[in-house]
Design an enzyme around this catalytic site. Structure first.
Site, PDB file in Angstrom:
ATOM      1  N   ARG A 180      21.372  23.469  81.918  1.00 59.09           N
ATOM      2  CA  ARG A 180      22.307  24.599  81.885  1.00 59.09           C
ATOM      3  C   ARG A 180      23.241  24.594  80.682  1.00 59.09           C
ATOM      4  O   ARG A 180      23.607  25.647  80.180  1.00 59.09           O
ATOM      5  CB  ARG A 180      23.150  24.585  83.170  1.00 59.09           C
ATOM      6  N   LYS A 191      11.386  11.016  92.379  1.00 56.97           N
ATOM      7  CA  LYS A 191      11.681  10.848  93.785  1.00 56.97           C
ATOM      8  C   LYS A 191      13.049  11.451  94.088  1.00 56.97           C
ATOM      9  O   LYS A 191      13.828  11.609  93.154  1.00 56.97           O
ATOM     10  CB  LYS A 191      11.643   9.377  94.173  1.00 56.97           C
ATOM     11  N   LYS A 243       6.557  -1.166  86.532  1.00 58.93           N
ATOM     12  CA  LYS A 243       7.058  -2.490  86.141  1.00 58.93           C
ATOM     13  C   LYS A 243       5.873  -3.434  85.928  1.00 58.93           C
ATOM     14  O   LYS A 243       4.956  -3.476  86.741  1.00 58.93           O
ATOM     15  CB  LYS A 243       7.987  -3.056  87.225  1.00 58.93           C
ATOM     16  N   GLU A 246      20.262  -5.580  95.551  1.00 57.66           N
ATOM     17  CA  GLU A 246      21.043  -5.121  94.404  1.00 57.66           C
ATOM     18  C   GLU A 246      22.501  -5.514  94.578  1.00 57.66           C
ATOM     19  O   GLU A 246      22.996  -5.547  95.703  1.00 57.66           O
ATOM     20  CB  GLU A 246      20.968  -3.604  94.282  1.00 57.66           C
ATOM     21  N   ASP A 301      16.029   5.817 100.104  1.00 58.17           N
ATOM     22  CA  ASP A 301      16.223   5.556  98.679  1.00 58.17           C
ATOM     23  C   ASP A 301      15.271   4.470  98.162  1.00 58.17           C
ATOM     24  O   ASP A 301      14.771   4.559  97.047  1.00 58.17           O
ATOM     25  CB  ASP A 301      17.682   5.137  98.448  1.00 58.17           C
ATOM     26  N   HIS A 317       9.644   2.532  96.917  1.00 55.70           N
ATOM     27  CA  HIS A 317       9.403   1.283  96.186  1.00 55.70           C
ATOM     28  C   HIS A 317       8.887   0.156  97.091  1.00 55.70           C
ATOM     29  O   HIS A 317       7.936  -0.545  96.766  1.00 55.70           O
ATOM     30  CB  HIS A 317      10.684   0.797  95.505  1.00 55.70           C
ATOM     31  N   LYS A 366      22.376  -2.694  99.133  1.00 53.24           N
ATOM     32  CA  LYS A 366      23.349  -2.612  98.038  1.00 53.24           C
ATOM     33  C   LYS A 366      24.430  -3.652  98.293  1.00 53.24           C
ATOM     34  O   LYS A 366      24.665  -4.042  99.438  1.00 53.24           O
ATOM     35  CB  LYS A 366      24.003  -1.234  98.023  1.00 53.24           C
TER      36      LYS A 366
HETATM   37  C1  BG6 Z   1      16.191   3.902  92.422  1.00 58.89           C
HETATM   38  C2  BG6 Z   1      17.229   4.040  93.507  1.00 58.89           C
HETATM   39  O1  BG6 Z   1      14.992   4.520  92.796  1.00 58.89           O
HETATM   40  O2  BG6 Z   1      15.944   2.515  92.195  1.00 58.89           O
HETATM   41  C3  BG6 Z   1      18.506   3.301  93.159  1.00 58.89           C
HETATM   42  O3  BG6 Z   1      17.524   5.425  93.704  1.00 58.89           O
HETATM   43  C4  BG6 Z   1      18.203   1.865  92.799  1.00 58.89           C
HETATM   44  O4  BG6 Z   1      19.442   3.348  94.238  1.00 58.89           O
HETATM   45  C5  BG6 Z   1      17.083   1.799  91.756  1.00 58.89           C
HETATM   46  O5  BG6 Z   1      19.396   1.297  92.280  1.00 58.89           O
HETATM   47  C6  BG6 Z   1      16.650   0.363  91.547  1.00 58.89           C
HETATM   48  O6  BG6 Z   1      15.760   0.302  90.477  1.00 58.89           O
HETATM   49  P1  BG6 Z   1      15.611  -1.021  89.613  1.00 58.89           P
HETATM   50  O7  BG6 Z   1      14.505  -0.708  88.663  1.00 58.89           O
HETATM   51  O8  BG6 Z   1      16.928  -1.261  88.948  1.00 58.89           O
HETATM   52  O9  BG6 Z   1      15.271  -2.109  90.586  1.00 58.89           O
END
Ligand code: BG6
Length: 532
Positions: free
Chosen positions: A72, A180, A214, A248, A268, A273, A373
């Site tokens: 935008r 995603k 990865k 994380e 998420d 993943h 998290k």
């Molecule tokens: C994303 C999530 O798909 O993957 C995030 O939305 C997360 O919340 C991230 O932090 C983690 O990715 P990576 O590559 O840092 O492990």
């Protein structure tokens, strides 16, 4: 199952010298225009443009291409180029100057527009037609949807209405990369799929899961099926259980709360993943390394994940949410205090679950998944715990097991996805001395030591694959469907259970203690995250 501190002394990693494969066979050959929707967003600036820059620098891009940013913010081509050049410069690890005439910077163009305004899609078409003619791009186009998911259907409809998507039989190709989350539950994923497939053939759709880009995730298949010494052990006969962890330290980073509060870690991280990691560690060997064969095998794993009843959900899952804490003397916000988060939120920032893969190979072997998290360490790994020997031969005269390894963590294979990318194998070994006493030792392989070269970033690999038309590392509609079927049953189960007592873990701890109940009454337990 705590591993001893990794000691590198005494470990020798050698690698057979091989000639580096030239990049030529993997180069994207067709000229193309890539349009990035959400061009001024975070993902585009932090990942996509840098990935294209690296691909350009390494010679993977064709001679003729154009990158068109769409969002935008009103901007000219020149302003967009300068903004991206500065972004690239600020991210340059070694301070290398990113020049204004760098080929990638030079290839940048900009189209201001609104996702819900058809008129701007016609302007986009004009711009693309002009670039096609000027640069001889052959009409090949790839659209990257790096926007909030509510815009996916709108953009696809508008692309189709503006005549920007060609039929799959057309010589000039059209592809769409979708970020995603692909839906928020089974029903919405199916709805979205219906819109997407009304405009595109499955072969033109690239649903991205950046974990698949990865190196260490791709190595799961190489390790399992490129060796003969481990694969025969990967079954219920020898494996006690498997732990998959994606932990994380990050919280909401001040900006993600509004999105995350509607998602939670289940949507998420787990739906995408973590289930992908589960598929790769559990799947059967594909008949070939092509998109169809690999995805067929992953789907077979996902199909075994039958929807859970609320009672099963209560038994097989543990939810957590971080509270207020402290780090280095500073207060760390609890999840409910994060920006954009409901102060009474019941969204989970941690989940642990016990999954069964009911097939011939894995019947009875628990797969334990956890992600969260604000955990103590950033670590993603798959730990395969093999069974202990059937007979305790190494007993002392009194029949005790003092001669056995001090803790039962031997026979453990750990694939470290990140950081410290590598693989370790722990086993029992005779301790030097006059009696037979066993101790656990670990053989460690570190990517960084064995291969002293830069690993491509996940988005580099995935973008290059999409440009080359290779969908092996993208998820197919049936994978997404089966994954949502399972995850949605868990959400439905949770909705029927009493609300969780949140918050229930302190930031930078291993998550709620309750997660250990997924192992039943006796050890083993989760691997300590600090030792991982
Ligand atoms: C994303 C999530 O798909 O993957 C995030 O939305 C997360 O919340 C991230 O932090 C983690 O990715 P990576 O590559 O840092 O492990």
């Amino acid at each position: 199952m705590a591993l001893p501190t990794r000691v590198k002394a005494g470990v020798h990693v050698s690698r057979a010298a091989t000639t580096e494969t030239a990049y030529e066979p993997l180069r994207a050959r067709d000229p193309f225009a890539i349009v990035i929707f959400g061009a001024s967003g975070d993902l585009s600036k932090r990942k996509l443009i840098p990935a294209l820059y690296e691909l350009q620098a390494a010679g993977y891009l064709p001679d003729r291409y154009a990158v068109v940013g769409f969002s935008r913010t009103p901007m000219s081509d020149e302003q967009y180029r300068e903004a991206m050049r500065r972004e690239l410069q600020s991210r340059s690890a070694d301070g290398t100057e990113v020049a204004a005439d760098n080929p990638l910077v030079h290839a940048l163009h900009y189209q201001p527009g609104n996702n819900d305004d058809r008129e701007t899609f016609l302007q986009l078409k004009e711009k693309l037609d002009r670039l096609d003619a000027e640069l001889e791009l052959g009409g090949n186009r790839i659209f990257y949807l790096s926007v909030a998911p509510e815009f996916f259907p709108l953009i696809i409809r508008n692309l189709a209405a503006a005549g920007l998507i060609r039929d799959k039989s057309d010589q000039a190709w059209s592809r769409v990369i979708i970020e995603k989350p692909f839906g928020t539950d089974l029903a919405s994923a199916r709805e979205l799929n219906a819109v997407v497939t009304s405009a595109l053939d499955e072969s033109q759709i690239y649903r991205i899961d950046h974990y698949l880009g990865k190196e260490t995730v791709q190595n799961i298949l190489s390790f399992r099926f490129g060796n003969s010494i481990f694969e025969p052990l990967f079954s219920r006969k020898y494996v006690d259980h498997v732990q998959i962890t994606v932990a994380e330290t990050l919280g909401m980073e001040g900006r993600r709360g509004a999105y995350y509060d509607h998602a939670g870690v289940m949507r998420d991280m787990v739906q995408n993943h973590m289930l992908q990691l589960l598929c790769l560690i559990a799947m059967e060997p594909p008949s070939a390394l092509d998109a169809q064969s690999i995805r067929d095998e992953k789907v077979k794993v996902l199909r075994t994940l039958l929807p859970l009843t609320p009672k099963e959900v209560a038994a097989a899952t543990v939810r957590g949410q971080y509270g207020v804490g402290e780090c280095d003397g500073a207060v760390v916000k609890g999840y409910r205090q994060e920006e954009g988060v409901d102060p009474k939120s019941l969204t989970e920032t941690y989940v642990a679950l016990r999954v069964r893969i009911d097939n011939w190979r894995w019947a009875g072997v628990p797969f334990l998944l956890r992600s969260g998290k604000r955990l103590p360490k950033r670590v993603s790994e798959i730990a395969v715990q093999f069974k202990q020997p059937p007979l305790l031969l190494f007993r002392d005269a009194e029949g005790g097991d003092a001669l056995a390894p001090s803790h039962a963590s031997a026979n453990l294979l750990v694939m470290r996805i990140q950081p410290d990318e590598g693989i370790s194998l722990s086993f029992a070994c005779k301790r030097p001395g006059m009696r037979i006493q066993l101790e656990e030792v670990t053989m460690d392989f570190f990517y960084g030591e064995a291969f002293r070269q830069r690993s491509p970033e996940a988005y580099e690999r995935l973008l290059l694959d999409a440009l080359r038309g290779d969908a092996s590392l993208f998820t197919r509609s049936d994978e997404v469907d089966y994954a949502w079927r399972f995850i949605t049953s868990i959400h439905e189960g949770w909705a029927q259970l009493p609300p969780p007592k949140f918050p229930n873990y302190y930031p930078f701890t291993d998550g709620p203690d309750e997660a250990n109940r997924l192992f039943g009454d006796s050890p083993p337990a989760w691997r300590s995250l600090r030792d991982a």
